[in-house]
Design an enzyme around this catalytic site. Structure first.
Site, PDB file in Angstrom:
ATOM      1  N   ALA A 187      37.996  33.943  48.525  1.00  0.00           N
ATOM      2  CA  ALA A 187      39.176  34.040  49.389  1.00  0.00           C
ATOM      3  C   ALA A 187      40.283  33.106  48.900  1.00  0.00           C
ATOM      4  CB  ALA A 187      38.778  33.777  50.845  1.00  0.00           C
ATOM      5  N   SER A 188      40.799  32.237  49.756  1.00  0.00           N
ATOM      6  CA  SER A 188      41.976  31.438  49.382  1.00  0.00           C
ATOM      7  C   SER A 188      41.683  30.336  48.375  1.00  0.00           C
ATOM      8  CB  SER A 188      42.617  30.821  50.632  1.00  0.00           C
ATOM      9  OG  SER A 188      43.361  31.788  51.327  1.00  0.00           O
TER      10      SER A 188
END
Length: 566
Positions: A121-122
């Site tokens: 993800a991030s």
């Protein structure tokens, strides 16, 4: 004498191996490469780590939180001084059939393994940021330059002055995200929407964490290299570092090792596995500056060690030491609490736990990942979960993120300021610990208390010295502390993280009969760090010593405090 086994390995460690109270300066030796070891071989206490393992196991159980697990499964890895001292896998990589939480038959479930591949993800933002810093090193990008110099189409609707640095530090003024996957029909129009968006606030005036910042930087990397972001990351970061399980759009051959994420109905994707969970990254073909990278705990440990080494690993350099320092330096001094280097978050207690300091760097990912690099102790804490499997609505895993990082901090030693033991409290959320003296009588002429304090706690979790003459009514005693990071003036309580040294503390005492002193440590509902320690307590009245805590530890009543030797 010939040394073998654990003794031989321990003798090869630096003198501060396993020490939390000897914060380091500078980088680890460039030759440091990862190898496995027992916690004891790294000078660590294994018990806090084993306790954290049991917590991860408990949190993956079916009824851990509101009738469901805190997360389906997890892989945690802890590294200290280049030694992988723990790898723990628990729960399920694939566990559920649909978004309601209906479990698959056991025969179709896939357990977590040490080499399970996760949607980061991030955490992807760190890879994009490193790629940008590589361009800075090559003279292709100026951090102070407007982004529009490199992407002319970006310089519209009030964005002409936004700099590359502002994108890296989330001070551009751009909003957090756009629903690119829903509101624009194809990749070209989605990228154009990001280029066209107007700032929500004046650039440089606020901190707003925004995916749009890193999507823009991903486009910038592609424009200046003439290559796609996934190829740049592979050729300039993961390839040189040997991170063979890290990259965008993992191949079908690795699908059996990939943890599932969410069962998505809007868009209608079903159970997502092997494709990026983030809808916008998915709509951009799985390759975007803000999300899309998949990785393993071991690969992320290699990246972390390369940063601790000053940008190099196993003879391959991906960044200069100066670039790593810049990525670990707070550029957001004007926005307290939102410390940020060039791409990396800094000093975030909510997931860095007891490893928090002004230079502790890392990032989290929405799908349930966290990555913490602590230069002060040459340590790395990695916790990878698929907390959105099967639903993002099952809530936050921040308590697990903190606990995993804090376990490593507590495994490292803090040696007594004096003598052989000290009083320690590693209190959890919403608790109170007290350390109380027997009653004493002071004349008020040169009456004082001196003690040492090792404080590593949230600013709102105070260590307070209190006094009472009736044992019921307590009043805070103003104290003066000296030492690295200590308050610069007299204060009613002690708190804070990251300094990692004992403070010398002194307070004047009033004239009183039956005066009782109490050290009280109270935590609120969120964010606990390593904890607090009190040592070398001495109460004097002129030339007379009324209480010597080193000689008489039995003179204290301890609730929530206990004697520790490290």
């Amino acid at each position: 004498m010939v040394l073998t086994g654990a003794t031989a390995m321990a003798s090869a460690l630096p003198e501060d191996g396993g020490r939390f109270d000897r914060p380091r300066e500078g980088f680890a030796p460039a030759s440091t490469v990862l190898r496995g070891a027992l916690p004891e071989q790294a000078g660590l206490d294994p018990e806090p780590i084993r306790t954290a393992e049991r917590q991860l196991d408990d949190w993956s159980r079916a009824d851990a939180a509101d009738g469901h697990p805190l997360f389906s499964g997890a892989v945690g890895m802890l590294v200290h001084n280049g030694l992988i001292v723990d790898t723990h896998a628990t729960g399920g990589a694939v566990r559920y059939a649909d978004g309601s939480g209906r479990e698959l038959p056991r025969s179709r479930q896939v357990p977590m393994r040490a080499d399970t591949i996760f949607d980061m993800a991030s955490v992807t933002k760190l890879f994009t940021s490193i790629a940008v810093m590589q361009l800075v090193e090559r003279g292709r990008v100026d951090l102070d330059a407007p982004v529009a110099r490199y992407l002319p189409e970006f310089g519209v609707n009030g964005k002409r002055s936004i700099t590359v640095e502002q994108l890296l530090t989330h001070t551009s003024g751009l909003e957090p995200f756009l629903l690119l996957w829903r509101d624009w029909p194809d990749k070209a129009s989605r990228i154009k929407a990001v280029m066209n968006v107007a700032p929500e606030t004046e650039p440089g005036s606020t901190y707003t964490y925004s995916d749009l910042n890193l999507i823009t930087l991903g486009v910038l990397v592609e424009r200046l290299t003439g290559s796609t972001l996934d190829k740049v990351v592979a050729e300039r970061i993961t390839g040189p570092l040997g991170m063979t399980d890290t990259g965008f759009n993992p191949p079908a051959s690795k699908r059996d090792r990939i943890a599932a994420t969410e069962y998505q109905t809007n868009p209608r994707r079903g159970m997502v596995r092997g494709e990026v969970h983030d809808e916008n990254a998915w709509a951009l073909g799985g390759v975007a500056g803000h999300a899309g990278v998949f990785s393993t705990a071991r690969d992320m440990a290699v990246l972390g060690q390369s940063l601790l080494n000053g940008g190099t690993y196993a003879g391959e350099r991906i960044l200069s030491e100066g670039s790593v320092r810049a990525m670990f330096t707070n550029y957001n001094l004007g926005f307290p609490g939102d410390d940020h280097g060039l791409g990396f978050e800094l000093n975030q207690l909510w997931y860095m736990g007891g490893l928090t300091s002004t230079v502790t760097a890392g990032h989290t990912g929405y799908a349930g990942t966290s990555f913490v690099v602590d230069p002060k102790s040459s340590s790395i804490a990695i916790l990878l979960t698929n907390r959105v499997h099967p639903s993002r609505e099952w809530g936050s895993i921040n308590v697990a993120r903190q606990a995993w990082a804090t376990a490593l901090s507590r495994a490292m030693a803090v040696l007594p300021a004096e003598g052989r033991t000290f009083w320690f409290s590693g209190l959890g959320d919403e608790g109170t610990a007290t350390l109380t003296t027997r009653p004493i009588t002071t004349s008020g002429r040169y009456s004082s208390v001196r003690f040492s304090a090792f404080v590593d706690c949230e600013p709102t979790d105070p260590l307070v010295l209190e006094a009472s003459t009736d044992g019921t009514t307590w009043k805070p005693v103003t104290v003066t502390a000296t030492g690295l990071g200590a308050p610069r003036e007299a204060v009613p309580f002690l708190a804070g993280t990251g300094h990692r040294t004992w403070w010398s503390v002194r307070a004047e005492l009033p004239r009183a009969e039956n005066l009782t002193l109490r050290w009280r440590f109270t935590t609120d509902g969120n964010y606990t760090a390593r904890g607090v320690a009190v040592d070398a307590i001495t109460v004097t009245d002129g030339e007379r010593t009324l209480l010597d805590g080193e000689r008489r530890p039995d003179a204290f009543e301890a609730v929530g405090f206990s004697l520790h030797s490290r």
